[in-house]
Scaffold this motif. Structure first.
Motif, PDB file in Angstrom:
ATOM      1  N   LEU A  25       0.825  -1.212   0.000  1.00 39.24           N
ATOM      2  CA  LEU A  25       0.000   0.000   0.000  1.00 39.24           C
ATOM      3  C   LEU A  25       0.852   1.252   0.000  1.00 39.24           C
ATOM      4  CD1 LEU A  25      -2.877  -0.908   2.496  1.00 39.24           C
ATOM      5  CD2 LEU A  25      -3.133  -0.400   0.067  1.00 39.24           C
ATOM      6  N   TYR A  26       1.910   1.234   0.808  1.00 34.87           N
ATOM      7  CA  TYR A  26       2.771   2.419   0.892  1.00 34.87           C
ATOM      8  C   TYR A  26       3.502   2.651  -0.434  1.00 34.87           C
ATOM      9  CZ  TYR A  26       6.181   5.826   2.429  1.00 34.87           C
ATOM     10  OH  TYR A  26       6.935   6.965   2.540  1.00 34.87           O
ATOM     11  N   ASP A  27       3.976   1.574  -1.058  1.00 35.78           N
ATOM     12  CA  ASP A  27       4.655   1.721  -2.346  1.00 35.78           C
ATOM     13  C   ASP A  27       3.710   2.296  -3.391  1.00 35.78           C
ATOM     14  OD1 ASP A  27       6.981   0.728  -1.281  1.00 35.78           O
ATOM     15  OD2 ASP A  27       6.706  -1.320  -2.050  1.00 35.78           O
ATOM     16  N   ASN A  28       2.474   1.786  -3.418  1.00 41.17           N
ATOM     17  CA  ASN A  28       1.487   2.310  -4.368  1.00 41.17           C
ATOM     18  C   ASN A  28       1.170   3.774  -4.086  1.00 41.17           C
ATOM     19  OD1 ASN A  28       1.384  -0.204  -5.502  1.00 41.17           O
ATOM     20  ND2 ASN A  28      -0.627  -0.753  -4.689  1.00 41.17           N
ATOM     21  N   PHE A  29       1.010   4.087  -2.801  1.00 39.76           N
ATOM     22  CA  PHE A  29       0.714   5.464  -2.407  1.00 39.76           C
ATOM     23  C   PHE A  29       1.844   6.391  -2.838  1.00 39.76           C
ATOM     24  CE2 PHE A  29       1.537   8.698   0.932  1.00 39.76           C
ATOM     25  CZ  PHE A  29       0.430   9.512   0.704  1.00 39.76           C
ATOM     26  N   SER A  30       3.072   5.996  -2.607  1.00 35.06           N
ATOM     27  CA  SER A  30       4.225   6.833  -2.961  1.00 35.06           C
ATOM     28  C   SER A  30       4.310   7.040  -4.466  1.00 35.06           C
ATOM     29  CB  SER A  30       5.521   6.190  -2.453  1.00 35.06           C
ATOM     30  OG  SER A  30       5.488   6.065  -1.052  1.00 35.06           O
ATOM     31  N   GLU A  31       4.037   5.972  -5.219  1.00 32.47           N
ATOM     32  CA  GLU A  31       4.131   6.070  -6.677  1.00 32.47           C
ATOM     33  C   GLU A  31       3.052   6.993  -7.241  1.00 32.47           C
ATOM     34  OE1 GLU A  31       3.810   3.026 -10.468  1.00 32.47           O
ATOM     35  OE2 GLU A  31       4.652   2.282  -8.576  1.00 32.47           O
ATOM     36  N   VAL A  32       1.821   6.851  -6.750  1.00 26.31           N
ATOM     37  CA  VAL A  32       0.733   7.713  -7.227  1.00 26.31           C
ATOM     38  C   VAL A  32       0.966   9.161  -6.801  1.00 26.31           C
ATOM     39  CG1 VAL A  32      -1.753   8.134  -7.126  1.00 26.31           C
ATOM     40  CG2 VAL A  32      -0.902   5.797  -7.172  1.00 26.31           C
ATOM     41  N   ARG A  33       1.447   9.379  -5.553  1.00 25.61           N
ATOM     42  CA  ARG A  33       1.738  10.737  -5.075  1.00 25.61           C
ATOM     43  C   ARG A  33       2.788  11.398  -5.949  1.00 25.61           C
ATOM     44  NH1 ARG A  33       4.997  10.352   0.026  1.00 25.61           N
ATOM     45  NH2 ARG A  33       6.520   9.877  -1.605  1.00 25.61           N
ATOM     46  N   ASP A  34       3.864  10.681  -6.277  1.00 29.84           N
ATOM     47  CA  ASP A  34       4.922  11.246  -7.125  1.00 29.84           C
ATOM     48  C   ASP A  34       4.396  11.567  -8.522  1.00 29.84           C
ATOM     49  OD1 ASP A  34       6.616  10.961  -5.003  1.00 29.84           O
ATOM     50  OD2 ASP A  34       7.611   9.150  -5.766  1.00 29.84           O
ATOM     51  N   SER A  51      -3.792  10.891  -4.016  1.00 29.18           N
ATOM     52  CA  SER A  51      -3.219   9.544  -4.073  1.00 29.18           C
ATOM     53  C   SER A  51      -3.814   8.651  -2.983  1.00 29.18           C
ATOM     54  CB  SER A  51      -1.695   9.603  -3.944  1.00 29.18           C
ATOM     55  OG  SER A  51      -1.318  10.182  -2.718  1.00 29.18           O
ATOM     56  N   ALA A  52      -4.048   9.233  -1.783  1.00 29.78           N
ATOM     57  CA  ALA A  52      -4.647   8.442  -0.701  1.00 29.78           C
ATOM     58  C   ALA A  52      -6.037   7.964  -1.087  1.00 29.78           C
ATOM     59  CB  ALA A  52      -4.708   9.278   0.574  1.00 29.78           C
ATOM     60  N   ARG A  53      -6.814   8.847  -1.708  1.00 32.36           N
ATOM     61  CA  ARG A  53      -8.169   8.487  -2.110  1.00 32.36           C
ATOM     62  C   ARG A  53      -8.155   7.389  -3.182  1.00 32.36           C
ATOM     63  NH1 ARG A  53      -9.684  13.160  -3.093  1.00 32.36           N
ATOM     64  NH2 ARG A  53      -9.414  13.218  -5.363  1.00 32.36           N
ATOM     65  N   GLU A  54      -7.269   7.519  -4.163  1.00 33.58           N
ATOM     66  CA  GLU A  54      -7.238   6.551  -5.253  1.00 33.58           C
ATOM     67  C   GLU A  54      -6.706   5.193  -4.793  1.00 33.58           C
ATOM     68  OE1 GLU A  54      -5.470   7.952  -8.822  1.00 33.58           O
ATOM     69  OE2 GLU A  54      -6.835   9.661  -9.016  1.00 33.58           O
ATOM     70  N   VAL A  55      -5.696   5.215  -3.928  1.00 29.61           N
ATOM     71  CA  VAL A  55      -5.170   3.944  -3.422  1.00 29.61           C
ATOM     72  C   VAL A  55      -6.217   3.253  -2.548  1.00 29.61           C
ATOM     73  CG1 VAL A  55      -3.435   2.893  -1.901  1.00 29.61           C
ATOM     74  CG2 VAL A  55      -2.754   4.625  -3.571  1.00 29.61           C
ATOM     75  N   TYR A  56      -6.954   4.039  -1.773  1.00 28.20           N
ATOM     76  CA  TYR A  56      -8.008   3.469  -0.931  1.00 28.20           C
ATOM     77  C   TYR A  56      -9.118   2.876  -1.795  1.00 28.20           C
ATOM     78  CZ  TYR A  56     -11.793   3.144   2.473  1.00 28.20           C
ATOM     79  OH  TYR A  56     -12.818   2.690   3.258  1.00 28.20           O
ATOM     80  N   ASP A  57      -9.520   3.603  -2.852  1.00 26.83           N
ATOM     81  CA  ASP A  57     -10.553   3.087  -3.757  1.00 26.83           C
ATOM     82  C   ASP A  57     -10.081   1.807  -4.445  1.00 26.83           C
ATOM     83  OD1 ASP A  57     -12.206   5.170  -3.107  1.00 26.83           O
ATOM     84  OD2 ASP A  57     -11.710   6.380  -4.877  1.00 26.83           O
ATOM     85  N   ALA A  58      -8.799   1.796  -4.846  1.00 27.68           N
ATOM     86  CA  ALA A  58      -8.248   0.601  -5.491  1.00 27.68           C
ATOM     87  C   ALA A  58      -8.249  -0.578  -4.528  1.00 27.68           C
ATOM     88  CB  ALA A  58      -6.832   0.880  -5.990  1.00 27.68           C
ATOM     89  N   MET A  59      -7.990  -0.290  -3.238  1.00 27.67           N
ATOM     90  CA  MET A  59      -7.975  -1.342  -2.231  1.00 27.67           C
ATOM     91  C   MET A  59      -9.377  -1.941  -2.077  1.00 27.67           C
ATOM     92  SD  MET A  59      -6.641  -1.137   1.720  1.00 27.67           S
ATOM     93  CE  MET A  59      -7.920   0.057   2.185  1.00 27.67           C
TER      94      MET A  59
END
Length: 670
Positions: A25-34, A51-59
């Motif tokens: 999750l953290y790796d995905n969050f960092s990649e989307v944030r960047d 990025s937090a919203r999109e990673v959460y939705d993806a989860m």
């Protein structure tokens, strides 16, 4: 530290997620944030929020997919467990081991769909959607194609890659292929795969494992990277375009999976064959090339430069995967392991009862002619079950293609090529053998309560059409879903006798030219089409007849395949297909057929009913066609060759020793 990062840490501390999940999750969050901060120019706080919203939705989507997967797996286990308890072998005995083997290959005592025939059914459906394309692109003698065909293929590739050529025919061919590819994607997803739709997707990449494996990873990446259209590619883990870092990492994983044939994701003690089948096709689909020239350059070096062959290979591999997950669920390896444990458990119980005199199976008593006196050798129920389970391991490996890939490419191709040459030299007059098909077709038709002479008459029509340029009957057969083996492969007829068609192209061309010239190829295909067309035509004539008034033999056969009065009453309300709609020369000639595809297209039926009726009817047709035109079977090959592979001393000795014997073995088994 962002609020989302703190949530991840707290989730790990509280045991809500594992450390691996948290890290991912953290790796995905960092990649989307960047991506949003450096590619889209958002401020760091805004990038973190988005990025937090999109990673959460993806989860959440991932969790929903996991639930769907779990439900599909449980449903498949319940289905198999029910069949185990209700299957009866030739002696009328409960037989878990043979019940499961019937899922993998055609069994004379089981009439449920199996992977072997379902693969053919799925491929035949894809062929029916592209019969006009196949008529244009089909291989001539020796697998050769004309200059016009080659030119049309290149124009078609350009249209598929978004380049406008102005050629109407090329546009139509491209649209036809998109329709076929989308059909396969939807079919695969309906049984548990997760292949995303891409409007700009044109052609698959059929990778040559040996060519990729012999090239250093960095060299392969450096070759393909400039040819990729990165803006069209999506990172499956984030749902967003790639960054430079994530793209190279993804290409490294693709290389590893191609070079190791999927074993790069293998974890000893966790999964037997790497990634679950419902996820496996995600690895390569995201590759998007900038142009047709870039796609062709890659295929020439690391795949196959012939786009038509690439399409047909894609159909075959997708059909195999669709059939496998339809019959065994989204994770066939897990189901296979579970089913074997169920069989071993029951075998142990039966063996214990056997020792007490409470259980006895006829098949555990084997005659031994070398022993004088009492010619019987006893084996336990566990011995019998283990022998069948070994056979199921090999059947599943065969369906996955693991038993067809040469261990030593040079050694395997040399012997395969030699067998092709021997076939062309020794089977040049084998067309005379197909005369017996007329006999088998008559008997199979009578056994099914159908008019036995019609298949023979249809066969003569197809044979005479072979000498004409217009192939209207052949196109009709393909449109009915009866397949096009001889139009879709070089030297395909060899599969009827050898099940050995993976060989160097030059030897396949020689074999194909001889077998086509002798009439063997055309006769085999004609007989299959003739029987299938007769069967669907006679069903069309019977749609006004109630089930109980059908020919008793036809009633009996349909009932075996799960089509009884209730099902027949639904089927016979389907609108018949009139061949005159697509070919005016057949209008008004009574060329009507009960086409399974038309059952599947009915809007008044729910999806489950449509799928059940279509599958059962096509399974009946596929099984009975195999009786009418005997063809080498997976079960026949595996029974004698076991797990031997091409390119090994054992494998080549076995394959060479079994030349021309698969056909006789199949006759014995059916």
């Amino acid at each position: 530290m962002s609020g989302f990062s703190k949530c991840i840490i707290n989730g790990i501390k509280e045991g809500l997620i594992s450390e691996d999940q948290g890290r991912r999750l953290y790796d995905n969050f960092s990649e989307v944030r960047d991506f949003y901060q450096y590619k889209k120019g958002l401020t760091k706080p805004d990038a973190e929020k988005r990025s937090a919203r999109e990673v959460y939705d993806a989860m959440k989507i991932e969790e929903a997919e996991k639930l769907r997967y779990t439900l599909q797996m449980r449903a498949k286990m319940n289905e198999i467990e029910f069949d185990f308890k209700n299957f009866r072998n030739e002696n009328g005995e409960v037989d878990y081991a043979n019940a499961y083997r019937a899922y993998l290959a055609q069994d004379n005592w089981s009439y449920k769909p199996n992977i072997e025939n379902q693969t053919r059914i799925e491929a035949n459906k894809a062929h029916s959607l592209m019969e006009k394309m196949m008529d244009q692109m089909r291989y001539g003698w020796g697998g050769l194609q004309s200059r016009k065909q080659k030119a049309n293929k290149k124009l078609m590739v350009r249209e598929l890659m978004g380049e406008r050529t102005g050629n109407v025919n090329a546009q139509e061919l491209a649209e036809t292929w998109k329709k076929v590819a989308e059909h396969l994607r939807v079919r695969a997803n309906s049984y548990g795969m997760k292949i995303k739709s891409r409007q700009d997707w044109g052609l698959p990449q059929m990778h040559d494992t040996l060519a990729v494996r012999s090239t250093p990873k960095d060299t392969w990446i450096d070759f393909i990277l400039p040819k990729l259209d990165v803006d069209k590619m999506v990172d499956e883990s984030t749902g967003l375009p790639f960054t430079d870092k994530s793209l190279r990492k993804a290409l490294e994983q693709v290389y590893d999976n191609i070079a190791t044939e999927g074993m790069a994701t293998f974890k000893p003690g966790v999964n037997r064959m790497g990634k679950a089948l419902h996820n496996r096709r995600l690895d390569h689909r995201f590759l998007a090339f900038k142009s047709a020239d870039d796609w062709m350059a890659y295929q020439t070096r690391f795949g196959d430069a012939d786009p038509y062959k690439t399409m047909l290979d894609h159909i075959n591999s997708m059909s195999r995967d669709i059939a496998t997950i339809k019959i065994l669920g989204p994770n066939p390896d897990a189901i296979h392991t579970w089913a074997k444990s169920m069989i071993r458990k029951q075998a142990a119980i039966d063996a214990a009862n056997e020792a007490k005199g409470l259980f006895k199976r006829k098949k555990t008593i084997v005659k031994d002619s070398s022993f004088k006196g009492k010619p019987k050798v006893f084996r336990t129920e566990q011995d019998r079950a283990n022998a069948i389970l070994e056979n199921t391991d090999n059947l599943l490996a065969y369906h996955k293609g693991h038993l067809n890939r040469p261990v030593d490419g040079f050694f395997g191709n040399t012997f395969a090529g030699l067998r092709q040459i021997l076939t062309s030299a020794q089977l040049g007059g084998a067309a005379i053998m197909t005369l017996t098909d007329q006999h088998w077709m008559r008997h199979t038709a009578k056994f099914n309560g159908l008019k036995s002479h019609r298949a023979n008459m249809n066969s003569l029509k197809f044979l005479s059409e072979g000498m004409k340029k217009d192939k209207k009957l052949s196109r009709l057969a393909i449109k009915l879903g009866l397949g096009a083996e001889m139009w879709s492969a070089v030297s395909a007829v060899q599969q009827r006798y050898l099940m050995d068609i993976d060989a160097p192209m030059f030897s396949k061309r020689i074999s194909d030219a001889i077998l086509r010239g002798s009439g063997l190829s055309h006769s085999t295909q004609s007989n299959k089409w003739a029987f299938g067309m007769m069967a669907l035509g006679e069903l069309a004539e019977e749609v006004k007849t109630p089930f109980k008034k059908l020919n008793p033999d036809l009633q009996k056969q349909l009932s075996k395949y799960g089509i009884n009065q209730k099902e027949w009453d639904i089927i016979r309300k389907t609108k018949l297909y009139d061949a005159g709609i697509d070919d005016p020369s057949m209008a008004g000639k009574g060329a009507t057929f009960l086409r399974p595809d038309d059952i599947h297209a009915r809007a008044d039926l729910d999806e489950a009913t449509r799928e059940y009726l279509t599958t059962r009817l096509m399974t009946w047709l596929a099984n009975e066609t195999n009786f009418a035109v005997p063809t080498a079977s997976a079960k026949g090959r595996i029974t004698l060759s076991g797990n031997s592979k091409p390119g090994t001393l054992k494998g080549e000795i076995v394959n060479s020793g079994l030349m021309y014997k698969n056909f006789a073995i199949t006759l014995g088994m059916t």
